[in-house]
Design an enzyme around this catalytic site. Structure first.
Site, PDB file in Angstrom:
ATOM      1  N   THR A   1       4.116   1.797   2.513  1.00 21.70           N
ATOM      2  CA  THR A   1       5.435   1.890   1.895  1.00 21.70           C
ATOM      3  C   THR A   1       6.303   2.903   2.625  1.00 21.70           C
ATOM      4  OG1 THR A   1       4.649   1.187  -0.284  1.00 21.70           O
ATOM      5  CG2 THR A   1       6.676   2.481  -0.225  1.00 21.70           C
TER       6      THR A   1
ATOM      7  N   GLY B   1       0.824  -1.194   0.000  1.00 21.46           N
ATOM      8  CA  GLY B   1       0.000   0.000   0.000  1.00 21.46           C
ATOM      9  C   GLY B   1       0.866   1.256   0.000  1.00 21.46           C
ATOM     10  N   CYS B   2       0.268   2.374  -0.356  1.00 18.41           N
ATOM     11  CA  CYS B   2       1.028   3.623  -0.453  1.00 18.41           C
ATOM     12  C   CYS B   2       1.486   4.112   0.914  1.00 18.41           C
ATOM     13  CB  CYS B   2       0.210   4.686  -1.174  1.00 18.41           C
ATOM     14  SG  CYS B   2      -1.465   4.934  -0.527  1.00 18.41           S
ATOM     15  N   TYR B   3       0.565   4.251   1.862  1.00 11.92           N
ATOM     16  CA  TYR B   3       0.950   4.678   3.205  1.00 11.92           C
ATOM     17  C   TYR B   3       1.934   3.702   3.854  1.00 11.92           C
ATOM     18  CZ  TYR B   3      -3.031   8.009   3.250  1.00 11.92           C
ATOM     19  OH  TYR B   3      -3.917   9.021   2.994  1.00 11.92           O
TER      20      TYR B   3
END
Length: 306
Positions: free
Chosen positions: A123, A119-121
């Site tokens: 990462t 996921g972006c967060y």
């Protein structure tokens, strides 16, 4: 001439799918697509999977689970899978697709039949926390609090429409029930034993992200300084071309890396107060989504990194 590997993107019409398809032009691969009229037809999707060396799932969680079930019906002919949803990021049998997680992670991804794209967060959060825990600087039970702001492009159709119409919100906190779907992923892959507090937010800009983690240095091990934290991060990511550990700055713009597939890590420390703030800046659609997927695709297929 060696035949180009075939990739089928199940869900190629979504934001992440379109981003991956666009980036795949940089790799020597062939994309196999399903007629748009049959994109939700299980039989058509199964036929496409049978043609592919690698299937990239860009679907909601339940649809990804259904797609995996379809792939399993192919038995020995089942393709390798890269899943971009939240469905398998903490699941047994899936390798976590953050190549910089540990020195052995890239090799694990190369040989894995099933990889979950991060996921972006998570990462940003995992990139900051995991090296400190591995180095013994931070105890796994440290009471971690994570704040983050993202562009609206990763929030789905309703959020995008809200921010692109006249009078859209300037800034919103969300996930205030403290049950955000990324928490288990951060908890596990950062190496924490205490559940972190995670407070995400969205700003009135399309792409970009900053994840920030405040720390009391006296609660860490060894009387460390901000410089020590910087050294630990720099040592972990030395030689990495997508994760860069940089000097602190007095202010950061979340949009600075929009359109890029790299991530910047910083330690902003105050030696007098014995406090620090760790920050990770990335593009939520780049290293936080499609860019990370391209990195994993290249590893899984043994192709040069784009």
């Amino acid at each position: 001439m060696t035949q180009q590997p075939v990739i089928f993107i199940d869900g190629e019409a979504g934001t992440t799918g379109l981003g991956i398809r666009d980036r795949l032009s940089a790799l020597p691969v062939r994309i196999h697509s399903v007629d748009p009229a049959h994109r939700k037809d299980p039989a058509a999707r199964k036929d496409a999977m049978a043609e592919a060396d690698l299937v990239v799932l860009c679907l909601p969680d339940d649809a990804s689970r259904e797609a995996v079930t379809i792939a399993e019906t192919l038995g020995q002919n089942a393709p390798r899978l890269l899943d971009a949803s939240t469905a398998f990021r903490t699941a047994p049998g899936w390798v976590y697709g953050f190549p910089e997680l540990s020195p052995a992670q890239s090799e694990a991804i190369q040989g894995a039949p099933r990889v979950s794209n991060p996921g972006c967060y998570p990462t940003g959060a995992i990139a900051l926390l995991r090296p400190l825990i591995d180095a013994g600087i931070m105890e796994p039970h440290y009471p971690v609090c994570i704040n983050a702001v993202s562009g609206y492009s990763g929030g789905g159709r309703a959020m995008i429409e809200a921010h692109t119409r006249d009078g859209g919100p300037a800034f919103e906190l969300y996930g205030l029930g403290l049950e955000h779907k990324h928490v288990p992923e951060i908890h596990l892959h950062a190496g924490l034993t205490r559940r972190p507090v995670f407070v995400p937010s969205v700003g009135h800009f399309a792409q970009g992200m900053i994840v920030s983690i405040p720390l009391h240095l006296d609660d860490l091990n060894g009387g460390v300084t901000g410089d020590d934290l910087h050294t630990a991060l720099a040592g972990r990511y030395a030689g990495q071309d997508r994760v860069h550990v940089l000097a602190a700055e007095p202010k950061l713009s979340a949009e600075a890396l929009a359109g890029r597939d790299t991530m910047e890590l910083r330690v902003h420390g105050n030696p007098h107060s014995r406090q620090a703030v760790l920050t990770a800046r990335l593009d939520n659609l780049g290293k936080g989504a499609s860019g990370a997927a391209l990195q994993n695709i290249a590893l899984m297929l043994g192709l040069p990194q784009a």
